[in-house]
Enzyme design. Structure first.
Site, PDB file in Angstrom:
ATOM      1  N   SER A 126      15.142  -1.894  15.965  1.00 15.81           N
ATOM      2  CA  SER A 126      16.238  -2.643  16.588  1.00 15.81           C
ATOM      3  C   SER A 126      15.967  -4.111  16.880  1.00 15.81           C
ATOM      4  CB  SER A 126      16.658  -1.966  17.886  1.00 15.81           C
ATOM      5  OG  SER A 126      17.516  -0.909  17.587  1.00 15.81           O
TER       6      SER A 126
ATOM      7  N   LYS B 258      18.791  -8.745  26.031  1.00 22.12           N
ATOM      8  CA  LYS B 258      19.545  -7.558  25.617  1.00 22.12           C
ATOM      9  C   LYS B 258      20.000  -6.797  26.861  1.00 22.12           C
ATOM     10  CE  LYS B 258      18.984  -3.611  22.429  1.00 22.12           C
ATOM     11  NZ  LYS B 258      18.039  -2.905  21.546  1.00 22.12           N
TER      12      LYS B 258
ATOM     13  N   SER C 225      19.825  -2.289  16.898  1.00 25.02           N
ATOM     14  CA  SER C 225      20.797  -2.357  17.966  1.00 25.02           C
ATOM     15  C   SER C 225      20.804  -3.691  18.723  1.00 25.02           C
ATOM     16  CB  SER C 225      20.550  -1.217  18.954  1.00 25.02           C
ATOM     17  OG  SER C 225      19.285  -1.355  19.582  1.00 25.02           O
TER      18      SER C 225
HETATM   19  N1  GLN Z   1      18.747   2.413  14.450  1.00 24.15           N
HETATM   20  C1  GLN Z   1      17.778   3.251  15.108  1.00 24.15           C
HETATM   21  C2  GLN Z   1      18.488   4.269  15.957  1.00 24.15           C
HETATM   22  O1  GLN Z   1      19.684   4.245  15.986  1.00 24.15           O
HETATM   23  C3  GLN Z   1      16.842   2.425  15.930  1.00 24.15           C
HETATM   24  C4  GLN Z   1      17.433   1.936  17.181  1.00 24.15           C
HETATM   25  C5  GLN Z   1      16.483   1.157  18.019  1.00 24.15           C
HETATM   26  O2  GLN Z   1      15.445   0.691  17.545  1.00 24.15           O
HETATM   27  N2  GLN Z   1      16.814   1.041  19.284  1.00 24.15           N
HETATM   28  O3  GLN Z   1      17.881   5.109  16.583  1.00 24.15           O
END
Ligand code: GLN
Length: 483
Positions: free
Chosen positions: A172, A73, A148
């Site tokens: 994510s 990532k 994400s």
């Molecule tokens: N969707 C969640 C957010 O936008 C989690 C994102 C993540 O785990 N990095 O904060």
């Protein structure tokens, strides 16, 4: 047999070379990328250097990832390789050092095949917040892959890479794993070093792996798990041998079904598919027990106060001077900050900085941030008391099926609600894994197992037993003709 073992057997028999394996995956990348956009960077010069480095090592048992590609990532630092966080503000950032997880992967002979797409600074649930364009779901190219870590999940689903790393602050890793039909694990907070992970919300962020098969996930977890003095949140804990727990029986285990996570807001099609997953668990001799986690209902607002507060502080460093894009036409310092940040950050990141700054400001701190940290403790205690009664807890990973691109992006609340079943785990600091549990209209659905602190061995054990009876690891998307 896992993919790592399969490739290693071929190496041992000298039937294939490291270069040939990497070239095979690069071919998959070339074929899939025009359709899915899972990668932000695939640097052939970098890969060439890495192939040469690994070719110079002598293959032995200790090199558990020898000649195995791993997709990373793009919020994890890689020395000499562009790391953008999918943000314009870091569009040209080449890190001067490797994250600890990268150092460990390389030490075991892995080859970083590329950097994967994400929501800008890991803020989002669909990978649509990437400044460089969204990633598409390979099961239906009009749908999102989740986020994400959408790029890492898709790289596994398409077979562009056998392994990947993501980060999980509120879901994510698990949610995109669920949306793309692969396995994703969020480790216990403090198990995997975050040294070199670009910080979003420091009290929640954890790095974790993606794979198609539990064996492979266990091997990569073994490499990245364990104490690192360079990360002050890393815990002095020696992980067990994760492969040892695979294949052992789970008979008699008690698994909690929290009614709050199955009843409200979960789509019928998800429940329908997971019903057969529950049957599989019963076949394994597991006892399913209804439990209650009364405070998880407060997890979403708690998360969005804590995560945004920490983000507003962490993102202060991108000011065009310490780090990041600079608008060079400004005459004074304040306008340099304002214009550089204004042009460099995307709208979701700005929304979070504003929300977090508000929650932390004098006069509101007690009412919002401090209160949220207290509710967080209650949520953790809820899990702790549940784990006195049951070994593990299960829920759907996502309450909905992969949705269409553009369907939720205009309404932040609608997007935030997607993470309602994954966020409680981050607030509690415990580990959880999403395992493919079925398909509805050719769209994957994941089942989430949650466990007490440092129960990764148990999570792998149950996932392995489950995957033996419900195996989708050989099923690949066929949305692109000829692939
Ligand atoms: N969707 C969640 C957010 O936008 C989690 C994102 C993540 O785990 N990095 O904060």
């Amino acid at each position: 047999m896992g993919i790592i073992k399969e490739i290693h057997n071929l190496y041992l028999k000298k039937e294939i070379t490291v270069r040939e394996v990497i070239e095979k995956y690069l071919k998959n990348i070339e074929n899939w990328e025009p359709h899915v956009h899972a990668f932000l960077t695939v640097n052939l010069d970098y890969i060439e250097r890495e192939i040469k480095r690994v070719e110079g090592l002598k293959f032995n048992e200790d090199l558990t990832l020898y000649g195995i590609p791993v997709a990373i990532k793009d919020n994890i630092l890689t020395e000499g390789l562009l790391t953008t966080c999918a943000s314009k503000i870091l569009a040209n950032f080449i890190p001067p050092y490797d994250a600890e997880v990268i150092r460990r992967l390389k030490e075991k002979g892995a080859i970083i095949i590329g950097k994967t797409n994400l929501d800008e600074f890991a803020m989002g649930s669909s990978t649509e917040n990437s400044a460089f364009g969204p990633t598409k779901n390979p099961w239906d190219l009009e749908r999102v892959p989740g986020g994400s870590s959408g790029g890492s999940a898709v790289a596994i689903a398409t077979g562009e890479s056998p392994l990947a790393l993501g980060s999980d602050t509120g879901g994510s890793i698990r949610q995109p794993a669920s949306f793309t039909g692969v396995i994703g694990l969020k480790p216990t907070y403090g198990l995997v070093s975050r040294y070199g992970l670009v910080a979003f919300a420091s009290s929640l962020d954890q790095i974790g792996p993606f794979a198609r098969k539990v064996e492979d996930l266990a091997i990569i977890l073994q490499v990245i798990a364990g104490y690192d003095p360079k990360d002050s949140t890393s815990l002095p804990y020696s992980p067990p041998n994760y492969l040892d727990s695979l294949g052992k029986s789970v008979k008699g285990w008690k698994i909690g079904i929290p009614k709050e996570m199955w009843e409200r807001g979960v789509e019928d099609s998800v429940l329908e598919v997971l019903d057969s997953a529950l049957k599989v668990l019963r076949d394994l001799g597991v006892e399913l027990i209804e439990i209650s986690l009364p405070t998880v209902e407060y997890a979403l607002p708690t998360y969005y106060l804590i995560a945004t507060s920490e983000a507003s502080s962490n993102l202060a460093r991108y000011d065009g001077i310490h780090y990041g894009y600079r608008n060079k036409n400004q005459k004074d310092l304040i306008s340099l900050y304002k214009v550089s940040r204004g042009e460099g950050f995307g709208s979701e990141v700005k929304r979070r900085i504003i929300l977090g700054t508000y929650a932390l400001s004098a006069g509101y701190y007690d009412a919002y941030y401090l209160k949220a940290t207290k509710v967080r403790t209650l949520i953790r205690q809820d899990f702790e008391s549940a784990f006195r009664k049951v070994d593990l807890i299960i829920s759907p990973t996502s309450p909905v099926l992969p949705f269409r691109l553009g369907e939720r992006i205009e309404d932040p609340l609608k997007m935030y609600l997607i993470d309602i079943l994954t966020i409680p785990v981050n607030l509690a600091g415990i580990p959880a894994i999403s395992v493919p549990a079925g398909f509805k209209d050719n769209l994957p659905i994941g089942l989430q197992f949650m466990g007490p602190f440092f129960s990764e061995d148990k999570l792998l054990q149950i996932s392995y037993a489950f995957q033996k009876l419900m195996d989708f690891s050989e099923k690949y998307p066929n949305t692109v003709e000829g692939l």
